[in-house]
Design a protein around this motif. Structure first.
Motif, PDB file in Angstrom:
ATOM      1  N   GLN A 188      -5.413   0.295   3.046  1.00 35.11           N
ATOM      2  CA  GLN A 188      -6.768   0.806   3.203  1.00 35.11           C
ATOM      3  C   GLN A 188      -7.594   0.404   1.984  1.00 35.11           C
ATOM      4  O   GLN A 188      -7.059  -0.062   0.971  1.00 35.11           O
ATOM      5  CB  GLN A 188      -6.779   2.316   3.391  1.00 35.11           C
ATOM      6  N   TRP A 189      -8.903   0.559   2.101  1.00 34.87           N
ATOM      7  CA  TRP A 189      -9.828   0.179   1.035  1.00 34.87           C
ATOM      8  C   TRP A 189     -10.074   1.350   0.090  1.00 34.87           C
ATOM      9  O   TRP A 189     -10.028   2.516   0.502  1.00 34.87           O
ATOM     10  CB  TRP A 189     -11.159  -0.257   1.634  1.00 34.87           C
ATOM     11  N   SER A 190     -10.384   1.028  -1.152  1.00 35.32           N
ATOM     12  CA  SER A 190     -10.864   2.050  -2.074  1.00 35.32           C
ATOM     13  C   SER A 190     -12.287   2.435  -1.677  1.00 35.32           C
ATOM     14  O   SER A 190     -12.958   1.720  -0.923  1.00 35.32           O
ATOM     15  CB  SER A 190     -10.848   1.530  -3.516  1.00 35.32           C
ATOM     16  N   ALA A 191     -12.755   3.565  -2.165  1.00 34.50           N
ATOM     17  CA  ALA A 191     -14.078   4.061  -1.777  1.00 34.50           C
ATOM     18  C   ALA A 191     -15.189   3.097  -2.146  1.00 34.50           C
ATOM     19  O   ALA A 191     -16.206   3.004  -1.444  1.00 34.50           O
ATOM     20  CB  ALA A 191     -14.323   5.428  -2.411  1.00 34.50           C
ATOM     21  N   ASP A 192     -15.019   2.349  -3.256  1.00 33.94           N
ATOM     22  CA  ASP A 192     -16.074   1.423  -3.680  1.00 33.94           C
ATOM     23  C   ASP A 192     -15.919   0.029  -3.068  1.00 33.94           C
ATOM     24  O   ASP A 192     -16.754  -0.847  -3.278  1.00 33.94           O
ATOM     25  CB  ASP A 192     -16.133   1.318  -5.200  1.00 33.94           C
ATOM     26  N   GLY A 193     -14.828  -0.194  -2.307  1.00 36.43           N
ATOM     27  CA  GLY A 193     -14.642  -1.476  -1.645  1.00 36.43           C
ATOM     28  C   GLY A 193     -14.160  -2.597  -2.539  1.00 36.43           C
ATOM     29  O   GLY A 193     -13.992  -3.729  -2.082  1.00 36.43           O
ATOM     30  N   ALA A 194     -13.903  -2.302  -3.812  1.00 37.75           N
ATOM     31  CA  ALA A 194     -13.491  -3.364  -4.734  1.00 37.75           C
ATOM     32  C   ALA A 194     -11.984  -3.594  -4.703  1.00 37.75           C
ATOM     33  O   ALA A 194     -11.515  -4.657  -5.121  1.00 37.75           O
ATOM     34  CB  ALA A 194     -13.933  -3.007  -6.154  1.00 37.75           C
ATOM     35  N   THR A 195     -11.238  -2.628  -4.204  1.00 36.08           N
ATOM     36  CA  THR A 195      -9.779  -2.661  -4.302  1.00 36.08           C
ATOM     37  C   THR A 195      -9.154  -2.345  -2.959  1.00 36.08           C
ATOM     38  O   THR A 195      -9.696  -1.568  -2.175  1.00 36.08           O
ATOM     39  CB  THR A 195      -9.305  -1.632  -5.348  1.00 36.08           C
ATOM     40  N   LEU A 196      -8.003  -2.953  -2.733  1.00 39.72           N
ATOM     41  CA  LEU A 196      -7.198  -2.608  -1.572  1.00 39.72           C
ATOM     42  C   LEU A 196      -5.982  -1.820  -2.035  1.00 39.72           C
ATOM     43  O   LEU A 196      -5.302  -2.211  -2.997  1.00 39.72           O
ATOM     44  CB  LEU A 196      -6.756  -3.862  -0.824  1.00 39.72           C
ATOM     45  N   LEU A 197      -5.729  -0.698  -1.378  1.00 36.21           N
ATOM     46  CA  LEU A 197      -4.548   0.109  -1.644  1.00 36.21           C
ATOM     47  C   LEU A 197      -3.527  -0.190  -0.556  1.00 36.21           C
ATOM     48  O   LEU A 197      -3.880  -0.270   0.623  1.00 36.21           O
ATOM     49  CB  LEU A 197      -4.890   1.597  -1.629  1.00 36.21           C
ATOM     50  N   TYR A 198      -2.270  -0.334  -0.937  1.00 32.36           N
ATOM     51  CA  TYR A 198      -1.252  -0.607   0.076  1.00 32.36           C
ATOM     52  C   TYR A 198       0.057   0.082  -0.307  1.00 32.36           C
ATOM     53  O   TYR A 198       0.328   0.349  -1.477  1.00 32.36           O
ATOM     54  CB  TYR A 198      -1.056  -2.105   0.291  1.00 32.36           C
ATOM     55  N   ALA A 199       0.849   0.379   0.712  1.00 31.89           N
ATOM     56  CA  ALA A 199       2.090   1.133   0.538  1.00 31.89           C
ATOM     57  C   ALA A 199       3.294   0.219   0.680  1.00 31.89           C
ATOM     58  O   ALA A 199       3.365  -0.603   1.605  1.00 31.89           O
ATOM     59  CB  ALA A 199       2.168   2.259   1.560  1.00 31.89           C
ATOM     60  N   VAL A 200       4.259   0.375  -0.225  1.00 31.65           N
ATOM     61  CA  VAL A 200       5.528  -0.357  -0.177  1.00 31.65           C
ATOM     62  C   VAL A 200       6.644   0.604  -0.578  1.00 31.65           C
ATOM     63  O   VAL A 200       6.389   1.721  -1.011  1.00 31.65           O
ATOM     64  CB  VAL A 200       5.518  -1.581  -1.138  1.00 31.65           C
ATOM     65  N   ARG A 201       7.870   0.131  -0.435  1.00 35.60           N
ATOM     66  CA  ARG A 201       9.034   0.904  -0.889  1.00 35.60           C
ATOM     67  C   ARG A 201       9.793   0.050  -1.896  1.00 35.60           C
ATOM     68  O   ARG A 201      10.709  -0.690  -1.540  1.00 35.60           O
ATOM     69  CB  ARG A 201       9.907   1.298   0.302  1.00 35.60           C
ATOM     70  N   PRO A 202       9.427   0.138  -3.188  1.00 35.11           N
ATOM     71  CA  PRO A 202      10.004  -0.751  -4.201  1.00 35.11           C
ATOM     72  C   PRO A 202      11.498  -0.565  -4.407  1.00 35.11           C
ATOM     73  O   PRO A 202      12.192  -1.477  -4.830  1.00 35.11           O
ATOM     74  CB  PRO A 202       9.217  -0.413  -5.468  1.00 35.11           C
ATOM     75  N   GLY A 203      12.007   0.644  -4.085  1.00 34.50           N
ATOM     76  CA  GLY A 203      13.440   0.864  -4.262  1.00 34.50           C
ATOM     77  C   GLY A 203      14.295   0.074  -3.301  1.00 34.50           C
ATOM     78  O   GLY A 203      15.509  -0.080  -3.521  1.00 34.50           O
ATOM     79  N   ARG A 204      13.696  -0.447  -2.248  1.00 36.12           N
ATOM     80  CA  ARG A 204      14.459  -1.199  -1.255  1.00 36.12           C
ATOM     81  C   ARG A 204      15.127  -2.426  -1.887  1.00 36.12           C
ATOM     82  O   ARG A 204      16.302  -2.706  -1.622  1.00 36.12           O
ATOM     83  CB  ARG A 204      13.546  -1.631  -0.111  1.00 36.12           C
ATOM     84  N   SER A 205      14.394  -3.153  -2.715  1.00 38.82           N
ATOM     85  CA  SER A 205      14.948  -4.369  -3.316  1.00 38.82           C
ATOM     86  C   SER A 205      16.162  -4.045  -4.181  1.00 38.82           C
ATOM     87  O   SER A 205      17.179  -4.760  -4.151  1.00 38.82           O
ATOM     88  CB  SER A 205      13.877  -5.072  -4.157  1.00 38.82           C
ATOM     89  N   ASP A 206      16.085  -2.975  -4.967  1.00 40.16           N
ATOM     90  CA  ASP A 206      17.213  -2.595  -5.820  1.00 40.16           C
ATOM     91  C   ASP A 206      18.425  -2.190  -4.980  1.00 40.16           C
ATOM     92  O   ASP A 206      19.570  -2.574  -5.294  1.00 40.16           O
ATOM     93  CB  ASP A 206      16.817  -1.445  -6.746  1.00 40.16           C
ATOM     94  N   LEU A 207      18.179  -1.430  -3.929  1.00 39.80           N
ATOM     95  CA  LEU A 207      19.292  -1.004  -3.076  1.00 39.80           C
ATOM     96  C   LEU A 207      19.924  -2.184  -2.352  1.00 39.80           C
ATOM     97  O   LEU A 207      21.144  -2.239  -2.174  1.00 39.80           O
ATOM     98  CB  LEU A 207      18.800   0.037  -2.068  1.00 39.80           C
ATOM     99  N   GLU A 208      19.113  -3.131  -1.920  1.00 39.56           N
ATOM    100  CA  GLU A 208      19.658  -4.318  -1.259  1.00 39.56           C
ATOM    101  C   GLU A 208      20.489  -5.134  -2.235  1.00 39.56           C
ATOM    102  O   GLU A 208      21.540  -5.681  -1.876  1.00 39.56           O
ATOM    103  CB  GLU A 208      18.526  -5.152  -0.670  1.00 39.56           C
TER     104      GLU A 208
END
Length: 690
Positions: free
Chosen positions: A171-191
């Protein structure tokens, strides 16, 4: 006016989707819907209308445009093509395709402490920039799901992130300058840890699902992190606490859009469960800007609610009601005055509804009408079609569909959509196949979409699309539901009785041949099929199933430690203490000697191990059984090439056993030699070729 398409030009380096844009030529007015039509049906949102999910529709900040993805299978690529579409609601201009390509994004499911792919597509809802000039969305390629961006005015779509983990939301930040996104960084370590473990051997514990493979699965709880990236592209960074508070993830699959939602005045509205039971009704509420909650006490405000929307100072809500909740009804509630009015009640299935300035946008479909985008007038309740993703199918000749309704002895309501071939029935009546276990919306191929309903009818086989009755329980949570369902096989007995009641109702018409009945199903439908083969061994002339997991060995061994412990907590016997009395009502393995119905199994490679016990027992007893295994598949099979093969074989199987028909295609000669041997010998040949 029903909009058609304006296609975006193909861009170098991206996957092509020639079958999506533009539509195919209109079909002949005398053509019947065939398997290819179903395979290449364009979709918006989840393929199955009965599946609860967040809306796939995204309204622009000014409320004048809507963005969404149109998805279509590609047999050549054995994948699905997603096309990003924008439709202007204030004009009669055609929708525009802004980007296309990528690969199907599959949702993950949580299963007894681990997470794995489900085979079900994830909802990919685009996100509007605050100024309404751009869209951000997810797109999969190169083995990863990333954030992409495209400008509405035109230009090439471009990848914004290079995340080492799959992006799960944007989704976008309120000012439209940034994109926020969700990931699961622990996945790489567990793999990486799992890869290191492989060198020493995997510890066999609750992480392992033997029917899937020896490799341990990742844990169900895997923390999510919110990242940021400049909207124009650049370096990613962890979101600040303030930015994390801005991020609003989509509800998970299986959830409805029930809020809380707010309006421009600061009011909020939502719907909460009335008790702790698994299928609890929801009750509507609103909250003033000062925090005073108003609970709606009117009868319509409580029940199976599917959407809550603010519009013009009113709370609009979608309710499933009527016989077995087959009807979609929209109501408007004014919490400040306490008044309510019915906007619209329809037998069509409405899903994905969102509020817009012109009313409400919904995806609408019916038993004989594929999904379309419609608008509902909140003043008069009228409906207008805005966009038909499958306009070339309008000329198809579809068979008659009649809805039948009945109750079982528990008083539980059910229905069935009876689909009859065109023309007069044979003197003996039509053969009939039961397809399960939901019958909402456009009739495709039942849950899992493997038993093509209209193509069966085109071959002269009637179909009863069976909507199973509700579970007869008010148990709390998943565990409570499972305990109640499996106690004395109560749910299986309830569904079986309902199915038999529905069949008796159909046979009383006089145009169906009761000696030529077939039965089919996936998941719950497969269990109903297996139960019927045991308890009504002379009722069905042929059967086909897509899963076969609830057997003594598969439950306690093939499902792994976590599944065994889980089922034992509900009273299932351990493998070291077999209890034939417990399993006899349900197990094909223990009842193989008395099974008479030829059985076709078409099962994914991560579930076929669970079917081996039943298959082997049937084969050892000389029963007509055949099994196919589909690689790279899950509980719900998703690959288009596999669906085409499954469609074709199911059509051939029921035509062979119910009608005595043999397709002269030489490619199928070996198939019919095997089936003829099954028919003449009454069992599976010891030596069978490909």
């Amino acid at each position: 006016m029903i909009a058609t398409f304006h296609a975006a030009p193909a861009r170098a380096g991206e996957a092509q989707c020639p079958s999506v844009w533009p539509p195919r030529a209109p079909v002949s007015a005398t053509s019947e819907l065939d398997a290819e039509h179903l395979l290449l049906l364009r979709d918006i949102g989840m393929p199955e209308a009965a599946q609860s999910a967040p809306s796939p529709l995204a309204i622009s900040p000014d409320g004048k445009r809507v963005a969404f993805f149109v998805t279509q299978a590609s047999l050549a690529a054995n994948d699905y093509c997603d096309t990003l579409v924008v439709l202007d609601l204030s004009t009669k201009s055609a929708p525009r395709a802004l980007d296309s390509g990528g690969h199907r994004i599959l949702a993950e499911e949580a299963l007894r402490g681990v997470r794995r792919e489900s085979g079900v597509p994830d909802i990919n809802r685009p996100a509007w920039s605050p100024d309404g000039r751009s869209l951000a969305y997810r797109k999969r390629g190169g083995g990863r799901t990333q954030v992409w961006r495209v400008d509405i005015a035109g230009g090439s779509a471009r990848q914004v992130t290079s995340s080492p983990q799959d992006v799960e939301g944007v989704q976008w930040s309120a000012d439209g300058a940034t994109l926020l996104y969700a990931v699961r960084p622990g996945r790489s370590d567990l793999e990486a840890e799992r890869n290191a473990e492989a060198a020493q051997g995997y510890l066999y514990d609750a992480r392992v699902l033997p029917h899937v493979g020896a490799e341990p699965q990742l844990p169900e709880v895997l923390s999510q992190a919110i990242m940021t990236v400049p909207a124009s592209g650049g370096l990613a960074a962890e979101a600040t606490a303030a930015q994390v508070s801005e991020f609003s993830p989509l509800a998970p699959l299986g959830a409805s859009d029930l809020g809380p939602v707010g309006d421009s005045r600061g009011w909020r509205a939502g719907a909460d469960a009335v008790d702790n039971s698994y299928f609890a009704a929801r009750r509507l509420w609103a909250e003033t800007p000062a925090g005073r909650r108003i609970v709606c006490a009117m009868e319509a405000c409580t029940g199976k609610l599917a959407a809550v929307i603010w519009s013009g100072g009113q709370v609009l809500f979608l309710r499933r009601e009527g016989w077995a909740r087959e009807t979609s009804a929209f109501y408007a509630w004014s919490p400040d005055t306490g008044t309510m009015r019915l906007l619209k009640r329809t037998a069509d299935r409405l899903t994905g509804c969102i509020g817009v300035r012109v009313g409400v946008l919904c995806l609408s479909e019916a038993s004989r009408q594929p999904r379309r985008l419609v608008t509902i007038d909140v003043r008069r309740g009228g409906e207008r079609v805005l966009f038909d993703p499958n306009p070339e199918l309008a000329g198809l000749v579809l068979p008659k569909v009649e809805r039948l309704r009945w109750r079982n002895s528990l008083g539980l309501e059910a229905w069935g959509d009876l689909v009859l071939p065109k023309g007069k029935p044979p003197a003996s009546g039509w053969p009939l196949v039961v397809v399960q276990y939901r019958s909402s919306g456009f009739l495709r191929g039942g849950v899992g979409d493997e038993y093509p309903i209209f193509p069966l009818a085109a071959r002269g086989i009637a179909v009863l699309s069976f909507e199973r009755p509700d579970f007869d329980t008010r148990a709390n949570g998943v565990d409570g539901l499972v305990a109640a369902v499996y106690k004395d096989w109560a749910d299986r007995r309830s569904v079986h009785e309902s199915l038999m009641t529905g069949l008796d109702l159909v046979l009383a018409r006089g145009d169906i041949d009761g000696r030529r009945l077939g039965l089919s199903g996936l998941s719950d439908g497969a269990m109903t099929t297996r139960y019927a083969l045991i308890h009504a061994p002379d009722r069905f002339l042929a059967a086909a199933i897509s899963t076969c997991g609830l057997e003594p060995y598969s439950v306690m061994v093939d499902g792994g430690i976590a599944q065994a412990d889980w089922f034992r907590s509900f009273g299932f016997p351990p493998s070291s203490q077999p209890d034939a009395g417990f399993w006899k009502p349900m197990s094909l393995t223990l009842n193989a000697a008395t099974i008479r119905t030829p059985l076709l199994m078409q099962i994914s490679d991560d579930e076929y191990h669970q079917a081996l016990g039943a298959f082997t027992a049937l084969r050892e007893h000389g029963k007509p059984v055949e099994m196919y295994v589909f690689p790279g598949e899950h509980h719900t099979k998703w690959q288009p090439v596999h669906r085409a093969a499954i469609y074709s074989r199911n059509l051939d199987w029921f035509a062979f056993w119910l009608q005595g028909r043999v397709d002269p295609d030489p490619v199928k000669a070996a198939q019919y030699r095997r089936w003829s041997a099954l028919k003449t010998s009454g069992g599976t040949p010891i030596a069978s070729g490909p």
